[in-house]
Design an enzyme around this catalytic site. Structure first.
Site, mmCIF file in Angstrom:
data_model
loop_
_atom_site.group_PDB
_atom_site.id
_atom_site.type_symbol
_atom_site.label_atom_id
_atom_site.label_comp_id
_atom_site.label_asym_id
_atom_site.label_seq_id
_atom_site.Cartn_x
_atom_site.Cartn_y
_atom_site.Cartn_z
ATOM 1 N N GLU A 127 52.601 9.345 -34.637
ATOM 2 C CA GLU A 127 52.768 8.307 -35.711
ATOM 3 C C GLU A 127 54.034 8.216 -36.708
ATOM 4 O O GLU A 127 54.157 8.306 -37.842
ATOM 5 C CB GLU A 127 51.733 8.766 -36.928
ATOM 6 C CG GLU A 127 50.215 8.809 -36.431
ATOM 7 C CD GLU A 127 49.179 9.274 -37.445
ATOM 8 O OE1 GLU A 127 49.439 9.463 -38.424
ATOM 9 O OE2 GLU A 127 48.015 8.824 -36.887
ATOM 10 N N ASN A 168 52.398 9.360 -29.525
ATOM 11 C CA ASN A 168 51.009 8.864 -29.867
ATOM 12 C C ASN A 168 50.986 8.161 -31.253
ATOM 13 O O ASN A 168 51.745 8.641 -32.094
ATOM 14 C CB ASN A 168 50.263 10.112 -29.788
ATOM 15 C CG ASN A 168 48.740 9.676 -30.130
ATOM 16 O OD1 ASN A 168 48.246 9.311 -29.036
ATOM 17 N ND2 ASN A 168 48.111 10.573 -31.066
ATOM 18 N N HIS A 204 41.681 3.716 -32.890
ATOM 19 C CA HIS A 204 40.831 3.784 -33.857
ATOM 20 C C HIS A 204 40.187 2.342 -34.224
ATOM 21 O O HIS A 204 41.123 1.733 -35.027
ATOM 22 C CB HIS A 204 41.124 4.729 -35.121
ATOM 23 C CG HIS A 204 41.293 5.989 -34.688
ATOM 24 N ND1 HIS A 204 40.286 7.021 -34.531
ATOM 25 C CD2 HIS A 204 42.444 6.802 -34.913
ATOM 26 C CE1 HIS A 204 40.894 8.088 -34.193
ATOM 27 N NE2 HIS A 204 42.430 8.033 -34.316
ATOM 28 N N GLU A 233 42.359 8.516 -29.065
ATOM 29 C CA GLU A 233 41.393 9.039 -29.858
ATOM 30 C C GLU A 233 40.375 7.955 -30.314
ATOM 31 O O GLU A 233 39.980 7.579 -31.515
ATOM 32 C CB GLU A 233 42.523 9.371 -31.449
ATOM 33 C CG GLU A 233 43.431 10.427 -31.145
ATOM 34 C CD GLU A 233 44.114 10.516 -32.604
ATOM 35 O OE1 GLU A 233 43.771 10.014 -33.529
ATOM 36 O OE2 GLU A 233 45.400 10.954 -32.335
ATOM 37 N N ASP A 235 37.477 5.773 -31.212
ATOM 38 C CA ASP A 235 36.086 5.611 -31.889
ATOM 39 C C ASP A 235 36.132 4.138 -32.243
ATOM 40 O O ASP A 235 37.061 3.519 -32.519
ATOM 41 C CB ASP A 235 36.085 6.795 -33.123
ATOM 42 C CG ASP A 235 37.060 6.628 -34.094
ATOM 43 O OD1 ASP A 235 37.944 5.774 -34.031
ATOM 44 O OD2 ASP A 235 37.059 7.812 -34.613
HETATM 45 C C1 XIL Z 1 42.033 13.618 -38.341
HETATM 46 C C2 XIL Z 1 40.710 14.572 -38.128
HETATM 47 O O1 XIL Z 1 39.670 14.062 -37.268
HETATM 48 C C3 XIL Z 1 40.211 15.088 -39.230
HETATM 49 O O2 XIL Z 1 39.224 16.126 -39.229
HETATM 50 C C4 XIL Z 1 41.175 15.460 -40.394
HETATM 51 O O3 XIL Z 1 40.580 15.672 -41.549
HETATM 52 C C5 XIL Z 1 42.436 14.551 -40.391
HETATM 53 O O4 XIL Z 1 43.011 14.182 -39.124
HETATM 54 N N1 XIL Z 1 45.151 10.347 -36.391
HETATM 55 C C6 XIL Z 1 45.451 11.446 -35.503
HETATM 56 C C7 XIL Z 1 44.278 12.629 -35.923
HETATM 57 O O5 XIL Z 1 46.197 11.806 -34.826
HETATM 58 O O6 XIL Z 1 45.135 13.732 -35.920
HETATM 59 C C8 XIL Z 1 43.560 12.320 -37.038
HETATM 60 O O7 XIL Z 1 42.539 13.586 -36.967
HETATM 61 C C9 XIL Z 1 43.011 11.003 -37.065
HETATM 62 C C10 XIL Z 1 44.190 10.080 -37.069
#
Ligand code: XIL
Length: 300
Positions: A127, A168, A204, A233, A235
């Site tokens: 990020e 990422n 996401h 990641e 979802d």
């Molecule tokens: C999130 C986790 O799922 C949570 O439990 C935590 O409180 C915050 O981080 N981008 C990422 C992940 O790269 O590491 C994040 O994970 C979600 C967004």
């Protein structure tokens, strides 16, 4: 095949999930984890605040539990993440340039060294870009300047030459100012021989940020630069058929790209999703398979 991991393996891919160490004592959680997923990403346990809460003293135990569980059943581990502005312990923000550079290098050396040869892919930098394509104004950017990403990747290659090194990010799934900036960085790295092996697309998705129509074209243009792409990641908010259709389309997108090497969903069950009150995953709160699960399995 009848499970996500085994079905993905039929095309040489993996199907993974984020895992939380404090759920590994829950038998239903572990049953589904072991049955379905052949890759894991520690959800929080490999972040800087978890591993190096105080400068130079490392706490590997929680992440070790996840790595040991995964390796014990022969599945791969994604390392997440070495250099990120978030979940950073307070002491990092107070360092001057020279100290921050040595702290970053030491963090990469110690963390990658601890699991050398045991991590399939590392999210080296997470990020680093803003939505408009400029660099995020993190402590790393402020003190070390534009070169910090390259420095981190070079250091990471030396620290664990066997790990694939990924950049990422989120909202880079379609073609936009942010993904264009990441694309330009990867193109530059490849042209100058800066080590980078993969780009992670967090993916996401929700009503505000749906699966983009140019998802496949975007991942394909990255793959054409000579890097693997991974959905890291995933979802997707929603339920029922609509959610299932979105999951099917994401799965088909990865399968359509030879260099898309795997998909990771960001959790096993809706009840532990990081999305408050959300139902974005493949198993409901009682570990029942959702329509989204069936859609993914059938698409793999
Ligand atoms: C999130 C986790 O799922 C949570 O439990 C935590 O409180 C915050 O981080 N981008 C990422 C992940 O790269 O590491 C994040 O994970 C979600 C967004």
């Amino acid at each position: 095949a009848t499970t996500l991991g085994a079905s993905a393996a039929e095309s040489g891919r993996y199907f993974g999930t984020a895992v939380a160490a404090n759920r590994l004592g829950e038998s239903d959680y572990v049953s589904v984890l072991n049955a379905e997923f052949n890759s894991v990403t520690p959800e929080n346990e490999m972040k800087w605040d978890a591993l190096e809460p105080n400068r130079g003293s490392f706490t590997f135990a929680n992440a070790d539990r996840i790595v040991t569980q995964a390796r014990g059943r022969g599945v791969s581990v994604r390392g997440h993440t070495l250099v990120w502005h978030s979940q950073l312990p307070g002491w990092v923000g107070g360092l001057d340039t020279n100290n921050l550079r040595s702290a970053m290098n030491n963090h990469i050396d110690e963390v990658m060294g601890h699991w050398r040869g045991q991590i399939h892919s590392w999210d080296v930098v997470n990020e680093a870009f803003e939505e408009n394509g400029t660099r995020r104004n993190s402590a790393f950017q402020q003190r070390l300047g534009n070169g910090y990403i390259e420095e981190a990747f070079r250091r990471a290659r030396a620290a664990d030459p066997n790990a694939k090194l990924c950049y990422n990010d989120y909202n880079t799934d379609g073609q936009n100012a942010k993904s264009n900036a990441v694309y330009a960085m990867v193109q530059d790295f490849k042209s100058r021989g800066v080590p980078i092996d993969c780009v992670g697309f967090q993916s996401h998705f929700n009503a505000q940020s749906p699966v983009p129509s140019d998802y496949r074209a975007n991942l394909q243009r990255f793959a054409a630069l000579g890097v693997d792409v991974q959905i890291t990641e995933l979802d997707i908010e929603g339920s029922g058929t609509a959610q299932a259709n979105n999951y099917r389309s994401v799965t088909e997108t990865c399968l359509a790209i030879s260099r898309c090497t795997g998909i990771t969903v960001w959790g096993v069950t809706d009840k532990y999703s990081w999305r408050p009150n959300g139902t974005p995953l493949l198993f409901d709160g009682n570990y029942n398979k959702k329509p989204a699960y069936t859609a993914v399995l059938n698409a793999l």
